[in-house]
Design a protein around this motif. Structure first.
Motif, PDB file in Angstrom:
ATOM      1  N   ALA A 125      27.997  46.601  40.734  1.00 55.50           N
ATOM      2  CA  ALA A 125      29.322  47.212  40.815  1.00 55.50           C
ATOM      3  C   ALA A 125      30.381  46.163  41.141  1.00 55.50           C
ATOM      4  O   ALA A 125      31.491  46.185  40.594  1.00 55.50           O
ATOM      5  CB  ALA A 125      29.322  48.322  41.865  1.00 55.50           C
ATOM      6  N   ARG A 126      30.049  45.235  42.021  1.00 52.83           N
ATOM      7  CA  ARG A 126      30.996  44.172  42.377  1.00 52.83           C
ATOM      8  C   ARG A 126      31.285  43.265  41.179  1.00 52.83           C
ATOM      9  O   ARG A 126      32.435  42.877  40.932  1.00 52.83           O
ATOM     10  CB  ARG A 126      30.431  43.339  43.527  1.00 52.83           C
ATOM     11  CG  ARG A 126      30.445  44.037  44.874  1.00 52.83           C
ATOM     12  CD  ARG A 126      31.846  44.149  45.429  1.00 52.83           C
ATOM     13  NE  ARG A 126      31.852  44.709  46.776  1.00 52.83           N
ATOM     14  CZ  ARG A 126      32.961  44.980  47.462  1.00 52.83           C
ATOM     15  NH1 ARG A 126      34.146  44.719  46.918  1.00 52.83           N
ATOM     16  NH2 ARG A 126      32.898  45.495  48.666  1.00 52.83           N
ATOM     17  N   ALA A 172      34.143  51.372  38.994  1.00 52.21           N
ATOM     18  CA  ALA A 172      33.285  50.332  39.577  1.00 52.21           C
ATOM     19  C   ALA A 172      33.626  50.097  41.035  1.00 52.21           C
ATOM     20  O   ALA A 172      32.733  49.940  41.882  1.00 52.21           O
ATOM     21  CB  ALA A 172      33.436  49.043  38.778  1.00 52.21           C
ATOM     22  N   LEU A 173      34.914  50.082  41.355  1.00 48.52           N
ATOM     23  CA  LEU A 173      35.332  49.857  42.743  1.00 48.52           C
ATOM     24  C   LEU A 173      34.876  51.001  43.645  1.00 48.52           C
ATOM     25  O   LEU A 173      34.442  50.782  44.787  1.00 48.52           O
ATOM     26  CB  LEU A 173      36.849  49.692  42.814  1.00 48.52           C
ATOM     27  CG  LEU A 173      37.428  49.325  44.182  1.00 48.52           C
ATOM     28  CD1 LEU A 173      36.837  48.018  44.672  1.00 48.52           C
ATOM     29  CD2 LEU A 173      38.938  49.237  44.113  1.00 48.52           C
ATOM     30  N   ASN A 179      39.036  52.834  38.267  1.00 50.26           N
ATOM     31  CA  ASN A 179      38.477  52.398  39.543  1.00 50.26           C
ATOM     32  C   ASN A 179      37.029  52.821  39.723  1.00 50.26           C
ATOM     33  O   ASN A 179      36.529  52.846  40.854  1.00 50.26           O
ATOM     34  CB  ASN A 179      39.327  52.966  40.692  1.00 50.26           C
ATOM     35  CG  ASN A 179      40.721  52.374  40.724  1.00 50.26           C
ATOM     36  OD1 ASN A 179      40.903  51.185  40.493  1.00 50.26           O
ATOM     37  ND2 ASN A 179      41.720  53.197  41.005  1.00 50.26           N
ATOM     38  N   ASN A 184      35.298  39.957  45.276  1.00 45.95           N
ATOM     39  CA  ASN A 184      34.236  40.752  44.657  1.00 45.95           C
ATOM     40  C   ASN A 184      33.078  39.880  44.183  1.00 45.95           C
ATOM     41  O   ASN A 184      31.913  40.269  44.312  1.00 45.95           O
ATOM     42  CB  ASN A 184      34.805  41.571  43.492  1.00 45.95           C
ATOM     43  CG  ASN A 184      35.518  42.823  43.957  1.00 45.95           C
ATOM     44  OD1 ASN A 184      34.889  43.828  44.266  1.00 45.95           O
ATOM     45  ND2 ASN A 184      36.830  42.764  44.046  1.00 45.95           N
ATOM     46  N   GLU A 225      30.995  44.030  37.989  1.00 46.10           N
ATOM     47  CA  GLU A 225      31.779  44.779  37.001  1.00 46.10           C
ATOM     48  C   GLU A 225      33.234  44.878  37.449  1.00 46.10           C
ATOM     49  O   GLU A 225      34.158  44.790  36.626  1.00 46.10           O
ATOM     50  CB  GLU A 225      31.187  46.169  36.816  1.00 46.10           C
ATOM     51  CG  GLU A 225      31.724  46.924  35.615  1.00 46.10           C
ATOM     52  CD  GLU A 225      31.415  46.230  34.301  1.00 46.10           C
ATOM     53  OE1 GLU A 225      32.289  46.253  33.411  1.00 46.10           O
ATOM     54  OE2 GLU A 225      30.313  45.661  34.158  1.00 46.10           O
ATOM     55  N   THR A 226      33.457  45.055  38.748  1.00 47.82           N
ATOM     56  CA  THR A 226      34.822  45.094  39.279  1.00 47.82           C
ATOM     57  C   THR A 226      35.529  43.770  39.024  1.00 47.82           C
ATOM     58  O   THR A 226      36.705  43.742  38.634  1.00 47.82           O
ATOM     59  CB  THR A 226      34.800  45.402  40.785  1.00 47.82           C
ATOM     60  OG1 THR A 226      34.184  46.675  41.009  1.00 47.82           O
ATOM     61  CG2 THR A 226      36.207  45.430  41.354  1.00 47.82           C
ATOM     62  N   ALA A 272      33.017  52.652  33.097  1.00 48.53           N
ATOM     63  CA  ALA A 272      34.031  51.613  33.298  1.00 48.53           C
ATOM     64  C   ALA A 272      34.056  50.644  32.122  1.00 48.53           C
ATOM     65  O   ALA A 272      35.127  50.195  31.688  1.00 48.53           O
ATOM     66  CB  ALA A 272      33.760  50.865  34.596  1.00 48.53           C
ATOM     67  N   THR A 297      31.258  50.532  44.583  1.00 47.78           N
ATOM     68  CA  THR A 297      30.984  49.545  45.626  1.00 47.78           C
ATOM     69  C   THR A 297      31.062  50.185  47.005  1.00 47.78           C
ATOM     70  O   THR A 297      30.242  49.886  47.884  1.00 47.78           O
ATOM     71  CB  THR A 297      31.974  48.367  45.550  1.00 47.78           C
ATOM     72  OG1 THR A 297      33.305  48.835  45.773  1.00 47.78           O
ATOM     73  CG2 THR A 297      31.912  47.690  44.196  1.00 47.78           C
TER      74      THR A 297
END
Length: 379
Positions: A264-265, A227-228, A225, A332, A267-268, A217, A231
């Protein structure tokens, strides 16, 4: 930036390797000392009104000092480490030996071929090719090893995992993030089908997948998507592990997954911040018609009310993209903060002290990254 499960750097020539999925990290202070750092997690975020007023996220101020730039040398001019002549000679001899052995194994009647022996020979050849700086040929040999294992033990057999780990190391050296993402997905898929929730091998595969997905990402020039998606995977694993039977390792394992989810959150949220407002298109009309009335005195002295339809800008259409973007980023960030705090609470319990110290260090790094993002984007 935070990484999970950094594999050990391989140096020297060897046909036998031991895989390590956890990184070597510095010891951290007692957990209570981290409270001062974690306190910053609750600082206020940028308001939606601020976004709405400027239309785009604030840009960083340009430094008045002259920017220092460094011209990188072309890759072909960068000195490459030389292979010891004696080691090179032994590697070339080993390559020839393995190729002859493979020829002999593959010339047998199909019913007599020992597929696992064939796979092991391909792995050894791939390691030798990797040592000889022939990564593409090495990956081809690893792929042939995987095919032999699948024929022998099935498409989802865990016997593939050591080979996939070797492939990940080679792909990392090449910087092939797309291949890393694909291979780590396969490794997690096999681990999830082979091991129950709470098995450390399954958790290691989950963390490794998260590492490569988030790296993909960050490296990708397009908004994706990855990273999303991570999550959702981390949340699913957390819920399954939380519902499983208690074990001495459960708190540490949950902390590992919470930190993975938090990364992950975060990074999102960064990806959302960089998205243009045009990504959050709205179906609301740009203008609306309103009825504007005024009183008018007629020549005979009467006062009448006259109304006209006037077209005006639709404020909601102008602010809605900013509100949608801010709301998604806020959710996020809030989830990342909650996951960090959940990991912090779990790490207060007894457990593997060495791994606990590593996770506390990861948590501290992640907390710093979170606070930096908040402070830089809430001016």
């Amino acid at each position: 930036m935070w990484y999970i499960g950094q594999p050990q750097t391989r140096s020297g020539y060897s046909n036998t390797r031991t895989m390590h999925l956890s990184s070597q990290r510095n010891k951290t202070p007692h957990p209570a000392l981290l409270l001062a750092v974690l306190f910053c997690l609750f600082m206020p975020l940028t308001s939606a009104a601020q976004y709405a007023s400027v239309g785009e996220p604030p840009q960083e101020a340009i430094s008045e000092e002259s920017e220092v730039t460094v011209d990188l040398l072309p890759d072909e001019l960068i000195p490459q480490p030389e292979i010891d002549p004696a080691e090179l000679e032994r590697a070339l001899a080993e390559k020839a030996r393995l190729e002859n052995l493979l020829t002999a194994l593959e010339s047998s009647r199909p019913i007599n071929v020992d597929r696992m022996a064939l796979a092991q020979t391909y792995v050894e050849l791939a390691q030798t090719l990797d040592f000889l700086n022939q990564p593409e040929e090495a990956l081809e040999a690893y792929d042939l090893a995987l095919q032999a294992v699948r024929i022998s033990t099935g498409l989802d057999s865990p016997e593939q995992l050591p080979i996939l780990q070797e492939m990940l190391w080679t792909q990392e050296k090449q910087g092939d993030w797309q291949a890393l993402e694909t291979t780590s997905h396969l490794s997690f898929h096999i681990s999830r089908r082979s091991f129950d929730a709470g098995d450390q091998r399954r958790i290691d595969a989950m963390l490794q997948l998260g590492k490569w997905q988030l790296k993909s990402a960050r490296e990708s020039s397009e908004f994706n998507n990855s990273a999303l998606e991570m999550t959702s995977l981390f949340r699913s694993e957390i819920e399954m592990l939380d519902q499983s039977a208690d074990t001495p390792e459960k708190n540490i394992q949950l902390a590992q997954l919470y930190l993975g989810e938090a990364a992950a959150r975060l990074e999102t949220a960064k990806i959302i911040y960089d998205r243009p407002l045009s990504y959050y298109g709205t179906s609301a009309p740009r203008t609306i018609r309103t009825l504007v009335c005024r009183e008018m005195r007629m020549p005979d002295g009467r006062i009448v009310r006259v109304c006209d339809t006037v077209e005006r800008p639709n404020v909601d259409a102008l602010t809605q993209p900013s509100n949608l973007k801010f709301g998604e980023m806020q959710r996020n960030l809030r989830a990342a903060r909650d996951s960090i705090m959940s990991a912090y609470e779990l790490l207060q319990e007894d457990g593997n002290l060495e791994l606990r110290d590593q996770l506390l260090a990861e948590m501290q790094n992640l907390t710093g990254a979170y606070n930096t993002f908040i402070s830089e984007n809430s001016q």
